[in-house]
Design a protein around this motif. Structure first.
Motif, PDB file in Angstrom:
ATOM      1  N   ASN B 365      37.823 -25.216  57.529  1.00 35.04           N
ATOM      2  CA  ASN B 365      36.644 -26.062  57.715  1.00 35.04           C
ATOM      3  C   ASN B 365      36.193 -26.694  56.400  1.00 35.04           C
ATOM      4  OD1 ASN B 365      36.372 -25.786  60.452  1.00 35.04           O
ATOM      5  ND2 ASN B 365      35.003 -24.023  60.301  1.00 35.04           N
ATOM      6  N   TRP B 366      36.233 -25.899  55.338  1.00 34.62           N
ATOM      7  CA  TRP B 366      35.830 -26.463  54.042  1.00 34.62           C
ATOM      8  C   TRP B 366      36.804 -27.569  53.633  1.00 34.62           C
ATOM      9  CZ3 TRP B 366      35.263 -20.739  52.594  1.00 34.62           C
ATOM     10  CH2 TRP B 366      33.948 -20.322  52.846  1.00 34.62           C
ATOM     11  N   LEU B 367      38.083 -27.293  53.803  1.00 29.74           N
ATOM     12  CA  LEU B 367      39.076 -28.302  53.412  1.00 29.74           C
ATOM     13  C   LEU B 367      38.878 -29.590  54.217  1.00 29.74           C
ATOM     14  CD1 LEU B 367      42.264 -26.086  52.956  1.00 29.74           C
ATOM     15  CD2 LEU B 367      40.719 -26.969  51.212  1.00 29.74           C
ATOM     16  N   PHE B 368      38.595 -29.434  55.524  1.00 31.19           N
ATOM     17  CA  PHE B 368      38.388 -30.636  56.345  1.00 31.19           C
ATOM     18  C   PHE B 368      37.103 -31.359  55.966  1.00 31.19           C
ATOM     19  CE2 PHE B 368      41.310 -28.574  59.552  1.00 31.19           C
ATOM     20  CZ  PHE B 368      42.331 -29.464  59.313  1.00 31.19           C
ATOM     21  N   THR B 369      36.144 -30.632  55.418  1.00 28.24           N
ATOM     22  CA  THR B 369      34.928 -31.314  54.955  1.00 28.24           C
ATOM     23  C   THR B 369      35.244 -32.196  53.751  1.00 28.24           C
ATOM     24  OG1 THR B 369      33.691 -29.388  55.688  1.00 28.24           O
ATOM     25  CG2 THR B 369      32.503 -30.983  54.344  1.00 28.24           C
ATOM     26  N   PHE B 370      36.148 -31.714  52.887  1.00 25.53           N
ATOM     27  CA  PHE B 370      36.560 -32.552  51.751  1.00 25.53           C
ATOM     28  C   PHE B 370      37.204 -33.841  52.230  1.00 25.53           C
ATOM     29  CE2 PHE B 370      37.086 -28.410  49.334  1.00 25.53           C
ATOM     30  CZ  PHE B 370      35.998 -28.649  48.524  1.00 25.53           C
ATOM     31  N   PHE B 371      37.944 -33.726  53.326  1.00 22.11           N
ATOM     32  CA  PHE B 371      38.771 -34.832  53.788  1.00 22.11           C
ATOM     33  C   PHE B 371      37.912 -36.078  54.003  1.00 22.11           C
ATOM     34  CE2 PHE B 371      40.962 -36.995  57.384  1.00 22.11           C
ATOM     35  CZ  PHE B 371      42.079 -37.393  56.667  1.00 22.11           C
ATOM     36  N   ARG B 372      38.234 -37.144  53.292  1.00 25.83           N
ATOM     37  CA  ARG B 372      37.488 -38.402  53.337  1.00 25.83           C
ATOM     38  C   ARG B 372      36.033 -38.251  52.905  1.00 25.83           C
ATOM     39  NH1 ARG B 372      39.945 -41.447  58.571  1.00 25.83           N
ATOM     40  NH2 ARG B 372      41.946 -41.946  57.609  1.00 25.83           N
ATOM     41  N   GLY B 373      35.746 -37.200  52.139  1.00 24.92           N
ATOM     42  CA  GLY B 373      34.406 -37.107  51.560  1.00 24.92           C
ATOM     43  C   GLY B 373      34.365 -37.871  50.253  1.00 24.92           C
ATOM     44  N   ARG B 374      33.158 -38.195  49.802  1.00 26.38           N
ATOM     45  CA  ARG B 374      33.005 -38.810  48.478  1.00 26.38           C
ATOM     46  C   ARG B 374      32.625 -37.685  47.533  1.00 26.38           C
ATOM     47  NH1 ARG B 374      28.542 -42.573  49.821  1.00 26.38           N
ATOM     48  NH2 ARG B 374      28.566 -41.373  51.749  1.00 26.38           N
ATOM     49  N   ILE B 375      33.628 -37.163  46.829  1.00 29.86           N
ATOM     50  CA  ILE B 375      33.436 -35.894  46.114  1.00 29.86           C
ATOM     51  C   ILE B 375      32.933 -36.132  44.691  1.00 29.86           C
ATOM     52  CG2 ILE B 375      34.615 -33.846  45.267  1.00 29.86           C
ATOM     53  CD1 ILE B 375      36.518 -34.174  47.673  1.00 29.86           C
ATOM     54  N   THR B 376      31.926 -35.385  44.281  1.00 27.53           N
ATOM     55  CA  THR B 376      31.446 -35.385  42.900  1.00 27.53           C
ATOM     56  C   THR B 376      31.797 -34.038  42.293  1.00 27.53           C
ATOM     57  OG1 THR B 376      29.472 -36.223  43.996  1.00 27.53           O
ATOM     58  CG2 THR B 376      29.452 -36.178  41.589  1.00 27.53           C
ATOM     59  N   PHE B 377      32.355 -34.072  41.068  1.00 27.34           N
ATOM     60  CA  PHE B 377      32.748 -32.811  40.437  1.00 27.34           C
ATOM     61  C   PHE B 377      31.663 -32.318  39.490  1.00 27.34           C
ATOM     62  CE2 PHE B 377      36.753 -34.553  41.813  1.00 27.34           C
ATOM     63  CZ  PHE B 377      37.344 -33.444  42.362  1.00 27.34           C
ATOM     64  N   SER B 378      30.591 -31.809  40.047  1.00 23.49           N
ATOM     65  CA  SER B 378      29.590 -31.190  39.183  1.00 23.49           C
ATOM     66  C   SER B 378      29.861 -29.681  39.176  1.00 23.49           C
ATOM     67  CB  SER B 378      28.207 -31.490  39.707  1.00 23.49           C
ATOM     68  OG  SER B 378      28.164 -31.078  41.039  1.00 23.49           O
ATOM     69  N   LEU B 379      29.070 -28.935  38.372  1.00 23.46           N
ATOM     70  CA  LEU B 379      29.389 -27.515  38.190  1.00 23.46           C
ATOM     71  C   LEU B 379      29.440 -26.709  39.497  1.00 23.46           C
ATOM     72  CD1 LEU B 379      27.480 -26.757  34.894  1.00 23.46           C
ATOM     73  CD2 LEU B 379      29.945 -26.849  35.231  1.00 23.46           C
ATOM     74  N   PRO B 380      28.456 -26.857  40.394  1.00 22.56           N
ATOM     75  CA  PRO B 380      28.560 -26.062  41.630  1.00 22.56           C
ATOM     76  C   PRO B 380      29.856 -26.350  42.378  1.00 22.56           C
ATOM     77  CG  PRO B 380      26.425 -27.158  41.510  1.00 22.56           C
ATOM     78  CD  PRO B 380      27.231 -27.685  40.371  1.00 22.56           C
ATOM     79  N   MET B 381      30.256 -27.618  42.372  1.00 23.99           N
ATOM     80  CA  MET B 381      31.481 -27.998  43.077  1.00 23.99           C
ATOM     81  C   MET B 381      32.708 -27.423  42.378  1.00 23.99           C
ATOM     82  SD  MET B 381      32.355 -29.464  45.709  1.00 23.99           S
ATOM     83  CE  MET B 381      33.280 -30.694  46.587  1.00 23.99           C
ATOM     84  N   MET B 382      32.700 -27.403  41.050  1.00 18.03           N
ATOM     85  CA  MET B 382      33.863 -26.865  40.342  1.00 18.03           C
ATOM     86  C   MET B 382      34.059 -25.379  40.672  1.00 18.03           C
ATOM     87  SD  MET B 382      33.445 -28.772  36.692  1.00 18.03           S
ATOM     88  CE  MET B 382      34.871 -28.036  35.931  1.00 18.03           C
ATOM     89  N   TRP B 383      32.977 -24.623  40.686  1.00 17.31           N
ATOM     90  CA  TRP B 383      33.110 -23.200  41.015  1.00 17.31           C
ATOM     91  C   TRP B 383      33.572 -23.026  42.456  1.00 17.31           C
ATOM     92  CZ3 TRP B 383      33.213 -19.305  37.653  1.00 17.31           C
ATOM     93  CH2 TRP B 383      32.685 -19.527  36.375  1.00 17.31           C
ATOM     94  N   THR B 384      33.144 -23.936  43.321  1.00 18.88           N
ATOM     95  CA  THR B 384      33.577 -23.853  44.714  1.00 18.88           C
ATOM     96  C   THR B 384      35.070 -24.134  44.823  1.00 18.88           C
ATOM     97  OG1 THR B 384      31.396 -24.559  45.390  1.00 18.88           O
ATOM     98  CG2 THR B 384      33.150 -24.776  47.016  1.00 18.88           C
ATOM     99  N   LEU B 385      35.508 -25.150  44.096  1.00 21.34           N
ATOM    100  CA  LEU B 385      36.936 -25.474  44.144  1.00 21.34           C
ATOM    101  C   LEU B 385      37.766 -24.349  43.548  1.00 21.34           C
ATOM    102  CD1 LEU B 385      36.862 -29.251  43.240  1.00 21.34           C
ATOM    103  CD2 LEU B 385      37.449 -28.210  45.440  1.00 21.34           C
ATOM    104  N   ALA B 386      37.232 -23.689  42.519  1.00 24.23           N
ATOM    105  CA  ALA B 386      37.971 -22.573  41.922  1.00 24.23           C
ATOM    106  C   ALA B 386      38.053 -21.395  42.886  1.00 24.23           C
ATOM    107  CB  ALA B 386      37.284 -22.129  40.626  1.00 24.23           C
ATOM    108  N   PHE B 387      37.031 -21.262  43.706  1.00 26.52           N
ATOM    109  CA  PHE B 387      37.003 -20.157  44.667  1.00 26.52           C
ATOM    110  C   PHE B 387      38.169 -20.232  45.650  1.00 26.52           C
ATOM    111  CE2 PHE B 387      35.789 -20.160  49.200  1.00 26.52           C
ATOM    112  CZ  PHE B 387      35.830 -18.807  49.482  1.00 26.52           C
ATOM    113  N   ILE B 388      38.464 -21.437  46.134  1.00 28.05           N
ATOM    114  CA  ILE B 388      39.398 -21.511  47.271  1.00 28.05           C
ATOM    115  C   ILE B 388      40.771 -20.920  46.941  1.00 28.05           C
ATOM    116  CG2 ILE B 388      40.604 -23.112  48.827  1.00 28.05           C
ATOM    117  CD1 ILE B 388      37.962 -24.619  49.061  1.00 28.05           C
TER     118      ILE B 388
END
Lengths: 201, 656
Positions: B365-388
Motif C-alpha cells: 500500500n505504501w509503495l502504491f501511494t508513491f506511485f504517481r505521487g509528487r514526492i518531496t524528500f524531506s527528513l520525515p520522508m527520508m526516514w520512511t524510505l529508509a524504513f522500507i
C-alpha cells in the motif's frame, strides 16, 4: 443573567459527558483486571500438582468456612446492587445504609480469609511451601487484596455521599464502584469452583 | 559505628570500577548544575507550575520525548561499550559481570525506557490534535502515567550507582534471576523499575482507547480517522491485553525472590518455563505495540509527502487490527528449542508467518501511494524510505527464524540479534524519528535543520548496515549472543571489528541529531503558517505551536483527510465558510498529585528493591493517601473565557 444560565447549562452537559468517559474507562480497566486474574488462574493451573512432597489442598481445605465466605460475598454483591437501586430512587440515606452493609460483609469476608490463611500456615502450608501453595496464596490473596482496596474506596465514597449527596460525579463513582464489586464477586465464583471445589474433589 | 557505616556504604554504593566513579562524578555535577541554574534564574516556581504539575497532553508529550532521548543516549552508550569490548578478541575493557550488566540494561532501557516513552510522547503530541480534541480523555491519569514512567526509569537507572545493576538479560529468565543465583538488589531494580513504569503504560493504554473512541471531532467516523490514530488504537488494545500479564509475571518473580515462593524455581515444584511462556505472552505483543504506531507514522508521512491520499485505507485499517490480534498467538516462537510437541511448534511457526501477510499488505500500500505521487524528500520522508528496505530484510530474516527446524540452528545466535535490531531499529526507531521530524514544528513552532538532519540520516543508515549485516554472518559462523569475549582462532575478529565501526557511526549520527536540535532552537526555520508540510489532517489546521486548548472551535469533519479537502475546496472556490461561534472552553486544572504519588511509588519501589519492608510500606501508604486526596478533589477543571481564547488566537495570527 442569560449568559450565566447558558454557561451553567454547558457546564452540566460537559460534566455528564466526562462522567460517561470515566465509566467507559473503568470498564476497560476491568478488562485489564480480568487478564490479570486470568494470568493468575493459568499459573494456578500449571502449578496444580506441584506439591513437592508437601501438603495437598485435599488435606487442608475446610469447605464449610469457604462456603460461608462465599455466601457473605454473594450477599454483599446483592446489597451493593440495592445501594444502586436506592441511588436511582435518589434516596441517599438508604443508599449509604446499603453501602455500609456491603462494607461490613466485605470486611467479614476479608476477616475469614485472613483466618483461613493463618490456619493454613499453622498446618504447614505457606507461600514458600511448594509451587502449588505459592500459586494458591497469590491467586486467592490477590482477590482478597482487591476486596480490601474496595473497602478503602467505599469508605471514601460514603464520606463523599454524606457531604455532597447524589450528584453526577458521585453517581458515576458509585456506578464504577458497584461494577468493581460485582466483578470481584464473579472472580470469586471462579475461584470457589476452580480452587476450592476442584481442590477437594 | 564508623566501621559499620563504611561496611554498609561499600555494599550500598557500587564501588571499584573507574567507569562508574566517573559516572558518579558526572551525575553529581549535572544535578548540581541543574539546581544552580534553576535557583539562579528563579525558575523553580515556573518549573513546578508549567511542567511538573501539567496535565496538558502536549507538554506531557514533550517531557516523554526529552526523557526518551536521554534514555536513547544511555542505551546507546551501553551499546557502544559492548561493541568496544567485542571489537577485538580477548579484550579486557569490560570484565564478564560488567558486560552482563550492560547488555541487560541496554535491552531494558531501549525497550522500556526509550521506545515506550518515545511512542507515548508521540501519542500525546499528536492524537488529540489529529482527532480534533482538546485533551485526552483522562488528563490527570495521563500525568500519572508519565510520572510513573519517570519513577520507574529513575529507579532502574539508580542501580547504576547504588546497589548494582541487574545482569540477568533484558527479560530476566529464571532460574538465573532467582535469589539463589542472582542475590543482591540488582535483579529487584529490574523488576520494580519495569513494574512501576508498566503500570503507567497500562493506564496510557486505557486513556488513549477512550480518547480515540469517544473524543473524535463530530463527523469523524472511525473509517475517516487518520491512520496514525488507528495505529494508536491498535497499539493500545494490545497494551491493555498484554501488560497485565507482565504485571503478574514480574510480581511472581518478585514473590519467588522476596517471599521464597516457588513459581519459577527449580526446587519446590517450580517451573522456570512457565516464566518464559508468561513473559513472551506479554513480550511478543510488546514488539508490535512499539512497531504498529511506526506504521501509522509512515502512512501519514507518505500521504503528505507524496501529496496523495493513502492507497488502500481500508486494508491499512484491517491490517493494523489483524496484527493486533495475531500478535497474541505467536509467543511460542521465542523458544522453539524449549522442546514441546511438534504440533505446538507448527502452530507458532505458522502464526508467525501469518503476521507477514498484513505487514506485506501495508508495504505494498505504501509503495502504491508513491506511485504517481509528487514526492518531496524531506527528513520525515527520508526516514520512511529508509524504513522500507530495512524492514523488509528484517521481516524476511524473521520468516527464516520462524521456520522452526531451521531455528534450531539460528536460536540465540547473532543472526537473531541482527534480525531483531533490524526490525526494531528499522521499524520503531526510524518511524519515531520520522514522526518526531514531522510533528516537531507543530509542537515547537520551528523545523529541525535539514542539512544536519541529512548528515545524521546518512550516518545512522550507513552505520546501521555496517553494524548489523556482519552480525548475520557471525551468527552463521556460530557466535551466540551474550559472549563477553572470544578468541582469535574462532575467525570472528574482522566481522566484529566492522560491526563495531558501524555502531560508532550510528553513535555519531545520534550526536548530529543532538546538535541539530540545539542548532535549530536558535536557527531553525520558524513555522508561522501552522501547516509547514502542506499536511492533510486536522493537526495542521491550527497554529504552531498549538495553543493549550488546541482548537478554538471544534472542527466539523466531513471526510478523511479533512484539512486537505478544505484546502482544495478553498483553492477551487467551492469552500463555504460557516459562521464560527467562540464558546468558553472547559479545561482540566493542573495537579501536583501525579508527581507526588509517583514519588511515593519510587519510595515503595526502593524499599522493595532492598527488601526493606518498612520503607515499602511507607511508600504504599503515601500512594494510598494521594489516591484518597484525589478522590476528594472536586475542583479539577475550569473554563477559559471567550476573551482569552480570542486574545490567544489573535497573538497566533488568527482572528475570530
Amino acid at each position: 443573567m442569560e449568559m450565566t444560565k447558558q454557561h451553567d447549562h454547558d457546564h452540566d452537559h460537559g460534566h455528564e459527558e466526562l462522567e460517561q468517559l470515566k465509566i467507559l474507562g473503568f470498564w476497560i480497566f476491568v478488562v485489564t483486571d480480568c487478564i490479570l486474574f486470568g494470568t493468575l488462574f493459568a499459573t494456578y493451573a500449571v502449578m496444580i500438582h506441584s506439591y513437592a512432597g508437601g501438603p495437598t489442598p485435599k488435606e487442608l481445605f475446610e469447605l464449610p468456612g469457604i462456603v460461608a465466605s462465599t455466601f457473605i460475598l454473594l450477599t454483599s454483591s446483592f446489597t451493593s446492587g440495592l445501594a444502586v437501586l436506592a441511588m436511582n430512587k435518589k434516596k441517599v440515606n438508604e443508599m449509604i445504609g446499603w453501602l455500609a452493609v456491603t462494607g461490613l460483609l466485605g470486611l467479614a469476608f476479608v476477616g475469614l480469609e485472613i483466618h483461613e490463611f493463618s490456619n493454613l500456615a499453622h498446618e504447614g502450608a505457606t507461600i514458600a511451601t511448594s509451587g502449588y501453595w505459592s500459586a494458591f496464596f497469590t491467586l486467592v490473596g490477590t482477590h482478597g487484596l482487591h476486596v480490601s482496596i474496595g473497602l478503602f474506596w467505599m469508605v471514601a465514597l460514603i464520606i463523599q455521599l454524606k457531604r455532597r449527596g447524589i450528584t453526577t460525579v458521585t453517581h458515576r463513582k458509585i456506578t464504577n464502584f458497584s461494577l468493581y464489586w460485582h466483578f470481584l464477586d464473579i472472580v470469586w465464583i471462579f475461584l470457589f469452583t476452580v480452587v476450592y471445589l476442584m481442590g477437594v474433589m | 559505628m564508623w566501621e559499620s557505616i563504611k561496611d554498609f556504604a561499600s555494599t550500598f554504593f557500587v564501588t571499584g570500577d573507574p567507569l562508574i566513579y566517573g559516572a558518579d562524578v558526572s551525575i553529581v555535577l549535572t544535578v548540581a548544575a541543574i539546581v544552580f541554574v534553576l535557583t539562579k534564574y528563579k525558575k523553580w516556581g515556573w518549573l513546578w507550575r508549567e511542567w511538573l504539575t501539567t496535565v496538558d497532553h502536549k507538554r506531557i508529550g514533550i517531557m516523554y520525548l526529552i526523557a526518551s532521548l536521554l534514555m536513547l543516549f544511555r542505551g546507546g552508550v551501553d551499546a557502544l561499550m559492548m561493541r568496544t569490548q567485542l571489537a577485538f578478541p580477548d579484550l579486557t575493557f569490560l570484565h564478564s559481570d560488567h558486560y552482563n550488566q550492560i547488555f541487560t540494561t541496554h535491552g531494558t532501557i531501549m525497550i522500556f525506557f526509550m521506545a515506550m516513552p518515545m511512542m507515548f510522547g508521540l501519542f500525546n503530541m499528536v492524537v488529540p490534535l489529529q482527532i480534533g480534541a482538546r485533551d485526552v480523555a483522562f488528563p490527570f491519569l495521563n500525568a500519572v502515567s508519565f510520572w510513573l514512567f519517570m519513577s520507574g526509569a529513575l529507579l532502574f537507572n539508580l542501580s547504576f550507582v547504588i546497589g548494582g545493576s541487574p545482569s540477568g538479560g533484558w527479560l530476566s529468565y529464571p532460574p538465573l534471576t532467582e535469589k539463589a543465583f542472582s542475590p543482591g538488589p540488582g535483579q529487584n531494580f529490574w523488576i520494580w523499575g519495569v513494574q512501576i513504569s508498566g503500570i503507567g503504560s497500562l493506564a496510557t493504554g486505557i486513556n488513549f482507547i477512550v480518547t480515540i473512541l469517544k473524543m473524535r471531532a463530530p463527523g469523524m467516523k472511525l473509517m475517516k480517522m487518520p491512520l496514525f490514530s488507528w495505529s494508536v488504537l491498535s497499539s493500545c488494545l494490545m497494551i491493555i491485553l498484554a501488560f497485565p500479564v507482565l504485571t503478574i509475571t514480574l510480581s511472581l518473580l518478585y514473590l519467588d525472590r522476596f517471599a521464597g515462593a516457588h513459581f519459577f524455581t527449580i526446587d519446590g515444584g517450580g517451573n522456570p518455563m512457565n516464566y518464559i511462556n508468561l513473559i513472551w505472552m506479554w513480550g511478543h505483543p510488546e514488539v508490535y505495540i512499539v512497531l504498529v504506531p511506526a506504521f501509522g507514522i509512515f502512512s501519514e508521512v507518505i500521504a503528505t509527502f507524496a501529496k496523495k491520499k493513502i492507497f488502500g485505507y481500508t486494508s491499512m485499517v484491517w491490517s493494523l487490527m489483524s496484527i493486533a490480534v495475531v500478535s497474541f498467538f505467536t509467543w511460542g516462537h521465542h523458544f522453539f528449542t524449549m522442546g514441546t510437541s511438534a504440533s505446538v511448534i507448527a502452530f507458532f511457526a505458522i502464526s508467525t508467518m501469518v503476521i507477514a501477510i498484513p505487514t506485506g499488505a501495508k508495504i505494498f500500500n505504501w509503495l502504491f501511494t508513491f506511485f504517481r505521487g509528487r514526492i518531496t524528500f524531506s527528513l520525515p520522508m527520508m526516514w520512511t524510505l529508509a524504513f522500507i528496505p530495512c524492514f523488509v530484510i528484517g521481516g524476511a530474516t524473521g520468516v527464516m527464524l520462524a521456520a522452526a527446524p531451521a531455528d534450531y540452528q539460528y536460536h540465540n545466535s547473532y543472526f537473531l540479534i541482527a534480525h531483531f535490531h533490524q526490525t526494531l531499529i528499522g521499524g520503531p526507531v526510524f518511524g519515531y524519528l520520522a514522526g518526531i521530524y514531522y510533528w516537531w514544528p507543530k509542537l515547537f513552532g520551528f523545523k529541525l535543520n535539514e542539512r544536519l538532519g541529512k548528515w545524521a540520516f546518512w550516518l545512522w543508515n550507513i552505520g546501521f548496515y555496517v553494524c548489523f549485516m556482519p552480525q548475520y554472518a557471525l551468527g552463521f559462523m556460530g557466535m551466540t549472543r551474550r559472549y563477553y569475549t572470544y578468541t582469535w582462532d574462532l575467525g570472528w575478529a574482522s566481522l566484529n571489528l566492522v560491526s563495531t565501526v558501524g555502531a560508532f557511526l550510528m553513535g555519531i549520527g545520534f550526536l548530529f541529531q543532538g546538535w541539530q536540535i540545539l542548532y535549530s532552537i536558535k536557527h531553525g526555520e520558524r513555522d508561522t503558517t501552522g501547516d509547514p508540510w502542506n499536511g492533510r489532517t486536522l493537526e495542521w489546521s491550527i497554529p504552531s505551536p498549538a495553543p493549550f486548548y488546541n482548537f478554538a472551535v471544534i472542527p466539523q469533519v466531513k471526510e478523511a483527510d479533512d484539512f486537505w479537502a478544505t484546502k482544495e475546496a478553498k483553492a477551487n472556490g467551492t469552500y463555504k465558510a460557516e459562521p464560527v461561534h467562540l464558546e468558553p472552553i472547559h479545561m482540566p486544572k493542573n495537579s501536583g498529585i501525579p508527581i507526588i504519588m509517583s514519588g511515593f511509588w519510587f519510595i515503595a519501589g526502593f524499599g522493595f528493591v532492598f527488601e526493606w519492608t518498612w520503607i515499602a510500606v511507607i511508600g504504599l501508604i503515601g500512594v494510598a493517601l494521594c489516591m484518597w486526596a484525589r478522590s476528594f478533589d472536586y475542583d479539577d477543571a475550569y473554563y477559559v473565557p471567550v476573551d482569552e481564547v480570542r486574545r490567544t488566537e489573535a497573538s497566533l495570527g488568527r482572528v475570530y
